[in-house]
Scaffold this motif. Structure first.
Motif, PDB file in Angstrom:
ATOM      1  N   LEU A 172       0.827  -1.204   0.000  1.00 20.43           N
ATOM      2  CA  LEU A 172       0.000   0.000   0.000  1.00 20.43           C
ATOM      3  C   LEU A 172       0.862   1.254   0.000  1.00 20.43           C
ATOM      4  O   LEU A 172       1.877   1.315   0.697  1.00 20.43           O
ATOM      5  CB  LEU A 172      -0.909   0.026   1.236  1.00 20.43           C
TER       6      LEU A 172
ATOM      7  N   ASN B 260       0.039   5.358   0.545  1.00 16.81           N
ATOM      8  CA  ASN B 260      -1.020   6.271   0.988  1.00 16.81           C
ATOM      9  C   ASN B 260      -0.459   7.692   1.011  1.00 16.81           C
ATOM     10  O   ASN B 260       0.483   7.979   1.742  1.00 16.81           O
ATOM     11  CB  ASN B 260      -1.470   5.830   2.387  1.00 16.81           C
TER      12      ASN B 260
ATOM     13  N   ARG C 146      -0.322  11.645   1.745  1.00 19.02           N
ATOM     14  CA  ARG C 146      -0.825  12.675   2.668  1.00 19.02           C
ATOM     15  C   ARG C 146      -0.799  14.053   2.009  1.00 19.02           C
ATOM     16  O   ARG C 146      -1.773  14.777   2.005  1.00 19.02           O
ATOM     17  CB  ARG C 146       0.023  12.688   3.958  1.00 19.02           C
TER      18      ARG C 146
ATOM     19  N   ASN D  58      -5.010  11.886  -0.075  1.00 23.80           N
ATOM     20  CA  ASN D  58      -6.148  11.039   0.299  1.00 23.80           C
ATOM     21  C   ASN D  58      -6.411   9.913  -0.692  1.00 23.80           C
ATOM     22  O   ASN D  58      -7.461   9.272  -0.640  1.00 23.80           O
ATOM     23  CB  ASN D  58      -7.413  11.871   0.515  1.00 23.80           C
TER      24      ASN D  58
ATOM     25  N   GLN E 184      -4.753   6.247  -2.393  1.00 23.46           N
ATOM     26  CA  GLN E 184      -3.773   5.209  -2.121  1.00 23.46           C
ATOM     27  C   GLN E 184      -3.695   4.242  -3.294  1.00 23.46           C
ATOM     28  O   GLN E 184      -4.667   4.043  -4.025  1.00 23.46           O
ATOM     29  CB  GLN E 184      -4.109   4.447  -0.841  1.00 23.46           C
TER      30      GLN E 184
ATOM     31  N   VAL F  90      -8.225   6.593   0.527  1.00 25.58           N
ATOM     32  CA  VAL F  90      -7.797   6.014   1.797  1.00 25.58           C
ATOM     33  C   VAL F  90      -9.033   5.747   2.655  1.00 25.58           C
ATOM     34  O   VAL F  90     -10.115   6.290   2.407  1.00 25.58           O
ATOM     35  CB  VAL F  90      -6.822   6.954   2.540  1.00 25.58           C
TER      36      VAL F  90
END
Length: 365
Positions: free
Chosen positions: A228, A230, A232, A259, A261, A276
């Protein structure tokens, strides 16, 4: 299917041919191919012999090489060695030529990293593989978090990495002039210093994350079935790491924004983009008012405010929602709580599609 193959490399790139050479699959098809293309018999014999050599060497514990450079050299060598149509099918003849011996020996070296990757169930790229590959080019420093608390690591370029429990990372003491590269096993948060001239790469199992300056999470434990990434802040490029870089792998990847991923299935090798689980307000939005009131305003106005706060695209028919108005206030609720509220008031529904929210409504009277 039409096969217009002229070189040994064409057959080596064909999964169907490889499985025929090893397991006899599609026997009738390939025998028919040879009957219709008798001039290819020498090349086919060469390719089958090479594939069997690679298969026999697959259990050898060889270091990972710079596959793109090696592959380019093999292509050049094979293009320089013509196939003689009338040459009898005796494998020893071609194997004894110096150019073919050299090309085949190189192919044997990349056998574990190309053949197994393309044709067996064990497609995984391990942290050990990555470290072995890079260590040949540049010595690495390894940091391991064996403690209970997150471990913060500062790099020479001003970037910071927060390593979670049971995770480890390797990086050089000095980055090269053209790129910054680290190798991860486990989970870490990256806050990368901007340097447009030197992209920052995180290699984590089969996935590569490329950034110029941003912050993001990567989760890549060796036993996990997924990798994964992700995001920010900022924007990152995420792509699969092939064992042999025949084309630029980044062209088949994804570009992620806040937001969003990337989810990579190590079993199916599918790379998908999603939101996310809990989208957070963008850093710029966090400084705005914590509670926003809406008094008898059109729903599209509220949706645009939500888009701006979270950086998430919301797709809807503005004409259909033109007569929908709402009075409400929004504070610390999650993105999905806000959407649930709006949909309940106007009788709409929503779903996530490719990291976007698609809102469906029949409108308001």
């Amino acid at each position: 299917m039409q096969y217009h193959y002229n070189q040994l490399l064409d057959f080596l790139n064909d999964d169907s041919f490889i499985r025929w050479a090893l397991f006899g699959e599609n026997e009738s098809f390939w025998q028919s191919f040879l009957e219709q293309n008798a001039y290819q018999q020498v090349t086919v014999a060469q390719a089958r012999q090479l594939i069997h050599k690679i298969s026999a060497a697959e259990q050898t514990d060889l270091p990972t090489l710079d596959q793109q450079a090696v592959w380019s050299r093999i292509q050049v060598a094979m293009e320089d060695t013509p196939v003689e149509v009338n040459e009898p099918i005796v494998v020893q003849n071609w194997w004894q030529r110096s150019t073919w011996r050299w090309a085949a020996s190189i192919a044997l070296l990349i056998g574990i990293s190309w053949f197994v990757w393309r044709n067996y169930d064990s497609h995984s790229v391990t942290y050990r593989d990555l470290v072995a590959s890079v260590n040949d080019q540049q010595p690495l420093i390894e940091r391991v978090n064996d403690g209970e608390k997150p471990l913060r690591i500062s790099l020479e370029d001003g970037s910071a990495i927060t390593l979670t429990k049971h995770s480890k990372i390797s990086y050089p003491s000095h980055f090269t002039k053209d790129r910054r590269r680290v190798l991860l096993s486990g989970e870490a948060f990256f806050d990368i210093a901007k340097d447009p001239s030197r992209p920052f790469y995180v290699y984590a199992n089969e996935l590569v994350t490329k950034v110029l300056g941003t912050s993001f999470w990567v989760r890549a434990y060796e036993q996990d079935k997924q990798v994964l990434v992700n995001v920010r802040t900022g924007r990152v490029s995420v792509f699969k790491q092939p064992r042999v870089n025949v084309i630029d792998p980044e062209t088949t990847g994804l570009v992620l924004e806040p937001n969003q991923q990337a989810v990579f299935s190590r079993q199916t090798e599918n790379l998908t983009r999603r939101l996310v689980e809990q989208p957070l307000p963008l850093p710029t939005a966090e400084k705005a008012e914590s509670v926003v009131r809406f008094d008898e305003v059109p729903v599209p106005t509220v949706l645009k405010a939500i888009e701006k706060r979270y950086g998430v695209d919301i797709i809807y028919n503005e004409d259909v929602l033109a007569n929908c108005v709402i009075t409400t206030k929004m504070g610390d609720e999650s993105l999905y709580d806000k959407l649930d509220l709006i949909c309940k008031v106007i009788g709409a529904t929503y779903k996530e599609v490719d990291a976007q929210i698609v809102l469906e409504s029949k409108g308001c009277q």
